[in-house]
Design an enzyme around this catalytic site. Structure first.
Site, mmCIF file in Angstrom:
data_model
loop_
_atom_site.group_PDB
_atom_site.id
_atom_site.type_symbol
_atom_site.label_atom_id
_atom_site.label_comp_id
_atom_site.label_asym_id
_atom_site.label_seq_id
_atom_site.Cartn_x
_atom_site.Cartn_y
_atom_site.Cartn_z
ATOM 1 N N ASP A 125 -15.781 2.735 -2.431
ATOM 2 C CA ASP A 125 -16.525 1.941 -3.675
ATOM 3 C C ASP A 125 -17.707 2.553 -4.041
ATOM 4 O O ASP A 125 -18.029 2.850 -5.159
ATOM 5 C CB ASP A 125 -17.075 0.500 -2.700
ATOM 6 N N GLU A 146 -9.616 1.593 -3.226
ATOM 7 C CA GLU A 146 -10.851 2.074 -2.920
ATOM 8 C C GLU A 146 -10.990 3.079 -1.836
ATOM 9 O O GLU A 146 -11.583 4.066 -1.502
ATOM 10 C CB GLU A 146 -11.971 0.995 -2.585
#
Length: 240
Positions: free
Chosen positions: A48, A120
């Site tokens: 992320d 992610e």
């Protein structure tokens, strides 16, 4: 997972287990030894952060007229669960997820949250295995074209910048904004602003602040654009 590695453009020679970890859901139970396998939560956390920076770099370079607030809004529209899920579907990550039996039975391979988290985590794995250069190459090959296809129009967030780009493609002279009216009490003020260029009034706009009124005036001018055909030396505006 050879086919997946080809789609990702990364063989994971340095860290052979990273991709497996990125695809392992937290629901997977401990093995016979009682040891729980590494799941993708930590890699998701790292990915992320890497994704945020990749997108920030892309927007900074591709949107030179956008200010900080506009860039932040643009990044939020690009870095979110929906985008990550769509990209995971494009790369067919769901087929490779490692899930518990119950998660599998309950549609875990197509669950949007699982796909987004895995995407992610894969980005985090690419970064750990190959560094920032590998993450940038992945972004250029896979992420950037996807971002561009979203038709995110930052010009809509920055109408003053877009209007100035169009006009200064014709002449260096920039548009000017003049407040022509202020109304209402101090706690509920209303401003009316006109935008002019080369002595010609293009449009007007109102707002709760001068900045908002200027932005609305520019947006109105962009929507009309009937003035452009009559501008001396005018040429069609550059594509958005």
């Amino acid at each position: 997972m050879t086919d997946l590695k080809k789609r990702l453009g990364r063989r994971f020679w340095r860290h052979g287990t990273l991709l497996q970890e990125a695809l392992t859901h937290p629901s997977v139970p401990p093995g016979e030894s009682g040891e729980r396998p590494a799941d993708n939560q930590r890699l998701e956390y790292l990915g992320d952060a890497v994704l945020q920076l990749l997108c920030t770099e892309y927007l900074y370079e591709s949107q030179p007229s956008a200010n900080e607030g506009e860039l932040t809004k643009g990044r939020a529209s690009l870095v979110n669960r929906q985008v990550m899920c769509a990209l995971a579907l494009q790369l067919d990550l769901g087929r490779h997820l490692v899930l518990s039996r119950s998660e599998e039975a309950n549609g875990g391979r197509v669950r949007p949250s699982n796909l987004a988290d895995a995407m992610e985590a894969v980005i985090g794995a690419i970064y750990l295995d190959g560094g920032w250069g590998a993450a940038q190459r992945f972004a250029a090959r896979v992420l950037k074209p996807f971002w561009q296809s979203l038709e995110t129009d930052l010009h809509a967030l920055n109408p003053k910048g877009r209007l100035q780009e169009i006009l200064q493609a014709i002449t260096p002279e920039a548009p000017t904004y003049t407040t022509i009216e202020e109304r209402g009490p101090g706690h509920a003020r209303s401003f009316t602003v006109v935008v002019e260029w080369r002595g010609r009034r293009l449009a007007s706009g109102t707002g709760k602040s001068k900045k908002e009124a200027e932005s609305n005036a520019a947006a109105t001018a962009l929507n009309l654009q009937n003035w452009l055909a009559h501008a001396p030396g005018a040429s069609p505006p550059p594509p958005s």
